[in-house]
Each structure stands twice: as structure tokens, then as C-alpha cells.
Design an enzyme around this catalytic site. Structure first.
Site, PDB file in Angstrom:
ATOM      1  CG  HIS A  42      65.909  -2.248  55.404  1.00 26.74           C
ATOM      2  ND1 HIS A  42      66.659  -2.072  54.283  1.00 26.74           N
ATOM      3  CD2 HIS A  42      66.024  -1.261  56.031  1.00 26.74           C
ATOM      4  CE1 HIS A  42      67.218  -0.947  54.524  1.00 26.74           C
ATOM      5  NE2 HIS A  42      66.851  -0.404  55.514  1.00 26.74           N
ATOM      6  CG  HIS A 126      59.303   4.575  55.255  1.00 26.87           C
ATOM      7  ND1 HIS A 126      59.921   4.826  56.493  1.00 26.87           N
ATOM      8  CD2 HIS A 126      60.429   4.623  54.374  1.00 26.87           C
ATOM      9  CE1 HIS A 126      61.144   5.417  56.412  1.00 26.87           C
ATOM     10  NE2 HIS A 126      61.305   5.247  55.182  1.00 26.87           N
TER      11      HIS A 126
END
Length: 189
Positions: A42, A126
Site C-alpha cells: 500500500h 512507495h
């Protein structure tokens, strides 16, 4: 309860990244890394830490407002990098400024609801793929370089999610936290 605000990519995008990242496990010293499970990948927009349940109603209301102020926007999982030799990550391309704005709004919503937000690092889109353990450092440069050419299929960020992290309970080495979406809101008006 331990919470964070996130954007969770669709399963097809995660599967593409998993196929690209799988060969990395065959690189030298890959067995010395702690690899994350693709089901937990996530983008963390705001890490909230421990939050008193009494704050949840106002937090949910403010996060809903934040979500509605930002439009759905296209991004794709792309490339890779590292934070020193501690963390290996996959990156993103596309309307990242909109995603950064959503992250700022999520943090502001939490603060206004009385939740302390970890703002020690600026938002960087990221997904964490692997970590070096505290005592065993691995040169992550070859891993990041191997992932640099990856470019996934574009997808549209449509939801903001409030996620609860359940810490490992068994005490077994390698056990990971479990994540549960507590609430979610569609982006846009």
C-alpha cells in the site's frame, strides 16, 4: 488501535509488481532480507500510530471531507529504489502531485481530529518490498537496479482508506502484522 491512512492499489497492479519483484528473491543475499507480502502492499499517506477509539468518529468525518476534495487520478507502479540499505521499494509515476496533496490532506484531517501524525519524513510514494534486519545489512543497490525498468499498467486512485494494523501475536520469527480496512471513502465530490 494502531492506524494509518493509505491508498491500496488494485489486485491486478499488485500482481504485476509481484511478478516483476519475484526474480529479486534469487539475487545474492536475498535470503537475508525480510520480504513483505504483496497482499499488504500500500501507499501510506499518513501514519497515525495508536489512536483512541473515541477519536474515530471525528477522524472518519474529516478523512471523508479530505477524500472528497481530491479527484480520482491515474498513476502506475513503476521503478524501484531504496532508503539506504534499510528498505527496498517500488515507486510510482503519474499524477503524483495529486497523491501528495491527498497525503497532506489526510495528515491535516487527522491532526484536526486530535490525532498525532508522524511527520518525521515527507511523503514519498512507495510500496515497501523488503527490509534489512537491524543487525544484517544487505547492499540493496542491485535489487533497486533490477527493478528500475519496471513499469506497470496505469490505474486510477479512487479510494482513501483508514487501515488498522494488527501486530504479530504468536512471537514466531518472520510473523508479519495483519492489516484491516476500517473505513474507506471514494475520492471526488
Amino acid at each position: 488501535m494502531r492506524l494509518f491512512v493509505a491508498v491500496i492499489p488494485p489486485s491486478a497492479a499488485l500482481a504485476e509488481l509481484a511478478r516483476a519483484a519475484d526474480p529479486l528473491r534469487g539475487l545474492p543475499h536475498a535470503d537475508r532480507l525480510r520480504w513483505t507480502d504483496s497482499a499488504t502492499w500500500h501507499f501510506t499517506l499518513a501514519f497515525l500510530g495508536e489512536v483512541d477509539e473515541e477519536l474515530l468518529p471525528e477522524l472518519a468525518e474529516r478523512l471523508a471531507r479530505a477524500a472528497h476534495r481530491h479527484p480520482p487520478h491515474p498513476i502506475r507502479l513503476a521503478g524501484g529504489g531504496r532508503f539506504g540499505d534499510r528498505t527496498l521499494w517500488a515507486g510510482a509515476e503519474g499524477e503524483l502531485e495529486t497523491l501528495r496533496g491527498l497525503a497532506r490532506s489526510a495528515g491535516a484531517a487527522a491532526r484536526r481530529a486530535g490525532v498525532a501524525v508522524d511527520e518525521s519524513r515527507p511523503f514519498h510514494a512507495h510500496l515497501t518490498l523488503a527490509r534489512s534486519s537491524g543487525r544484517t545489512r544487505v547492499n540493496l543497490r542491485p535489487f533497486a537496479e533490477a527493478l528500475a525498468a519496471f513499469g506497470g499498467t496505469p490505474w486510477t486512485v479512487r479510494r482513501l482508506e483508514l487501515v488498522r494494523s494488527h501486530p504479530p501475536r504468536s512471537g514466531q520469527p518472520g510473523e508479519r502484522p495483519r492489516y484491516e480496512t476500517v473505513r474507506a471513502w471514494e475520492l471526488g465530490p
